[in-house]
Design a protein around this motif. Sequence first.
Motif, short mmCIF file in Angstrom:
data_model
loop_
_atom_site.label_atom_id
_atom_site.label_comp_id
_atom_site.label_asym_id
_atom_site.label_seq_id
_atom_site.Cartn_x
_atom_site.Cartn_y
_atom_site.Cartn_z
N ALA A 114 0.83 -1.21 0.00
CA ALA A 114 0.00 0.00 0.00
C ALA A 114 0.87 1.25 0.00
O ALA A 114 0.53 2.26 -0.64
CB ALA A 114 -0.94 0.00 1.21
N VAL A 115 2.00 1.21 0.68
CA VAL A 115 2.91 2.36 0.73
C VAL A 115 3.47 2.64 -0.66
O VAL A 115 3.57 3.79 -1.09
CB VAL A 115 4.05 2.13 1.74
CG1 VAL A 115 5.09 3.22 1.64
CG2 VAL A 115 3.49 2.03 3.15
N LYS A 116 3.79 1.58 -1.39
CA LYS A 116 4.34 1.75 -2.73
C LYS A 116 3.33 2.41 -3.68
O LYS A 116 3.72 3.07 -4.64
CB LYS A 116 4.78 0.40 -3.30
CG LYS A 116 5.99 -0.18 -2.60
CD LYS A 116 6.33 -1.54 -3.16
CE LYS A 116 7.49 -2.16 -2.41
NZ LYS A 116 7.77 -3.53 -2.87
N LYS A 117 2.05 2.24 -3.41
CA LYS A 117 1.00 2.80 -4.25
C LYS A 117 0.38 4.06 -3.65
O LYS A 117 -0.62 4.56 -4.15
CB LYS A 117 -0.10 1.76 -4.46
CG LYS A 117 0.36 0.52 -5.18
CD LYS A 117 -0.76 -0.48 -5.28
CE LYS A 117 -0.27 -1.77 -5.92
NZ LYS A 117 -1.32 -2.78 -5.97
N ALA A 118 0.97 4.56 -2.59
CA ALA A 118 0.39 5.70 -1.86
C ALA A 118 0.25 6.93 -2.76
O ALA A 118 1.11 7.21 -3.59
CB ALA A 118 1.24 6.03 -0.65
N LYS A 119 -0.84 7.66 -2.56
CA LYS A 119 -1.08 8.91 -3.27
C LYS A 119 -1.50 9.94 -2.24
O LYS A 119 -2.38 9.69 -1.42
CB LYS A 119 -2.18 8.74 -4.30
CG LYS A 119 -1.81 7.84 -5.44
CD LYS A 119 -2.92 7.77 -6.47
CE LYS A 119 -2.51 6.82 -7.58
NZ LYS A 119 -3.58 6.68 -8.57
N SER A 143 -7.30 10.94 6.27
CA SER A 143 -8.22 10.21 5.41
C SER A 143 -9.37 9.63 6.20
O SER A 143 -9.20 9.20 7.34
CB SER A 143 -7.48 9.06 4.72
OG SER A 143 -6.41 9.54 3.97
#
Length: 150
Positions: free
Chosen positions: A5-10, A146
Amino acid sequence: MAIEAVKKAKLPEKVVPVCLDASAIEAYREAEQEAARAAADSLGGKITVPEELATAVEAATIRFTMRGLPRKQWTELLKSHPPRKDNLEDRKVGFNEDTLYEALVRKCIVDPVPTDEEWEQIDEALTQGEWTRLVTVAQTLNLIGSKLPF
């Protein structure tokens, strides 16, 4: 695993439209009100807002995409705008209000990114209300966490 999830964080983003022609907005709103009055009057027929009014508003509008800063950048920005010792409001909020907000808004705008010269021109055309909206969005993107939809 959570690391995926961190790698895909926005970071959070929001598009903020700012129209720099108040007269175009006013003409559009007046036409909108007239159309609403006509719709309420069964004998008035249907009136729509002329397309050229919408086009004029759109032509005078800049759509700023604003993005929240990573936490470390936010912290460094705050540190670089320390409160003035002689200013009670600065001391209450923990930063120099006169300098932080401009730096924050400028850092959060990711598209289009105005040059310093363009920013000066934009700044001269903004009302206090429009400026406050940009500041509020920048603060919200950076300070509100969030909320999961479930």
